[in-house]
Design an enzyme around this catalytic site. Structure first.
Site, PDB file in Angstrom:
ATOM      1  N   GLY A  90     -12.059  -2.449  -7.736  1.00 19.76           N
ATOM      2  CA  GLY A  90     -11.059  -2.145  -8.764  1.00 19.76           C
ATOM      3  C   GLY A  90     -11.100  -0.750  -9.337  1.00 19.76           C
ATOM      4  O   GLY A  90     -10.398  -0.466 -10.309  1.00 19.76           O
ATOM      5  N   TRP A  92      -9.891   2.176  -8.315  1.00 15.59           N
ATOM      6  CA  TRP A  92      -8.631   2.922  -8.301  1.00 15.59           C
ATOM      7  C   TRP A  92      -7.669   2.376  -9.352  1.00 15.59           C
ATOM      8  O   TRP A  92      -7.008   3.142 -10.060  1.00 15.59           O
ATOM      9  CB  TRP A  92      -7.983   2.838  -6.916  1.00 15.59           C
ATOM     10  N   ASP A 108      -6.540  -8.002  -2.361  1.00  7.69           N
ATOM     11  CA  ASP A 108      -7.772  -7.864  -1.580  1.00  7.69           C
ATOM     12  C   ASP A 108      -8.191  -9.242  -1.086  1.00  7.69           C
ATOM     13  O   ASP A 108      -7.874 -10.268  -1.717  1.00  7.69           O
ATOM     14  CB  ASP A 108      -8.896  -7.250  -2.428  1.00  7.69           C
ATOM     15  N   ASP A 124      -4.825 -12.040   2.202  1.00  4.09           N
ATOM     16  CA  ASP A 124      -4.892 -11.152   3.356  1.00  4.09           C
ATOM     17  C   ASP A 124      -3.607 -10.326   3.386  1.00  4.09           C
ATOM     18  O   ASP A 124      -2.508 -10.881   3.513  1.00  4.09           O
ATOM     19  CB  ASP A 124      -5.033 -11.982   4.635  1.00  4.09           C
ATOM     20  N   ASP A 148      -7.033   1.622  -0.032  1.00  7.59           N
ATOM     21  CA  ASP A 148      -8.455   1.878   0.208  1.00  7.59           C
ATOM     22  C   ASP A 148      -9.012   0.775   1.110  1.00  7.59           C
ATOM     23  O   ASP A 148     -10.181   0.432   1.047  1.00  7.59           O
ATOM     24  CB  ASP A 148      -9.210   1.901  -1.132  1.00  7.59           C
ATOM     25  N   LYS A 188      -7.006   5.979   2.394  1.00  8.19           N
ATOM     26  CA  LYS A 188      -8.283   6.425   2.935  1.00  8.19           C
ATOM     27  C   LYS A 188      -8.243   6.308   4.445  1.00  8.19           C
ATOM     28  O   LYS A 188      -7.771   5.313   4.995  1.00  8.19           O
ATOM     29  CB  LYS A 188      -9.435   5.586   2.386  1.00  8.19           C
TER      30      LYS A 188
END
Length: 234
Positions: A90, A92, A108, A124, A148, A188
């Site tokens: 968490g 970000w 997530d 998912d 991320d 990322k």
């Protein structure tokens, strides 16, 4: 006559100094840990950004990476709608809320402790039902999609890299599908095969695309961040 109780001489961690550190700390025991797990834990203990994150109450050192990116591009502002893909734990989302974002939804596979006013899905992202649910909860098209996400690795470099690229592509396809014109995408990534192709794809949909390595990203890490701004629209 009893002695007065002794004062506990305990100081909170300082987080170290950016310019230099003392002798690195080592874990006293490595029982039941692999060498790579031991090395990772020792690196975390001696990492100034990890210590600073703990001191400031951030859930991960990754908070400083997105902070540095936002300092430059100013994505986080009141009124912005944000989607956080792969938000656990968490960091970000914490920074986004701290900087004024109130309309934010994240997803997530792992459970994430509440971060009000963020809405959090344990799901998912590659499930076809996930994308519509994210937008429904957000209440409109996002100004920013950030990712991320990282796959579970199996230790085979080529296979793991392909999985990473696959997740970036999935996040990119989602961003292109849902962003408002002029919106932005941050993800990322890792240096290696496929990075140039991903950048080229982003350039077809965004006016400016950059490859950034924040100071908080470890120098020995191959991670980089794609920052795409000025979404051209669908």
């Amino acid at each position: 006559m009893t002695e007065p109780p002794r004062k506990r001489m305990v100081r909170p961690p300082s987080g170290g100094q950016e310019g230099g550190r003392g002798k690195p700390a080592r874990l006293r025991t490595a029982k039941e840990r692999t060498k790579s797990q031991q090395a990772w834990l020792e690196r975390q203990i001696n990492d100034p950004f990890a210590a600073k994150a703990r001191n400031l109450g951030y859930r991960s050192r990754a908070a400083f990476k997105i902070s540095e990116i936002d300092d430059r591009f100013h994505f986080f502002r009141k009124g912005a709608r944000v989607v956080d893909l792969g938000l656990a734990p968490g960091g970000w989302t914490q920074v986004a809320i701290e900087r004024g974002v109130t309309d934010i939804v994240g997803v997530d596979l792992l459970p994430v402790d509440p971060l009000p006013p963020a809405q959090i899905l344990q799901m998912d992202f590659t499930d076809p039902a996930c994308a519509p649910e994210l937008i429904a909860r957000l209440g409109g098209s996002p100004h920013l999609v950030m990712s991320d996400m990282a796959p579970n690795t199996i230790g085979h470099r080529e296979t793991d890299h392909l999985r990473i690229v696959g997740l970036i592509e999935a996040a990119m396809d989602f961003a292109v599908e849902v962003l408002i014109p002029g919106g932005a995408f941050v993800a990322k990534a890792f240096q290696g095969g496929g990075a140039d192709d991903l950048m080229a794809r982003l350039k077809r949909h965004f006016r400016e695309v950059r490859n950034i390595k924040p100071k908080a990203s470890r120098q020995d890490s191959s991670e980089v961040f794609f920052v795409a701004t000025g979404f051209k629209g669908r």
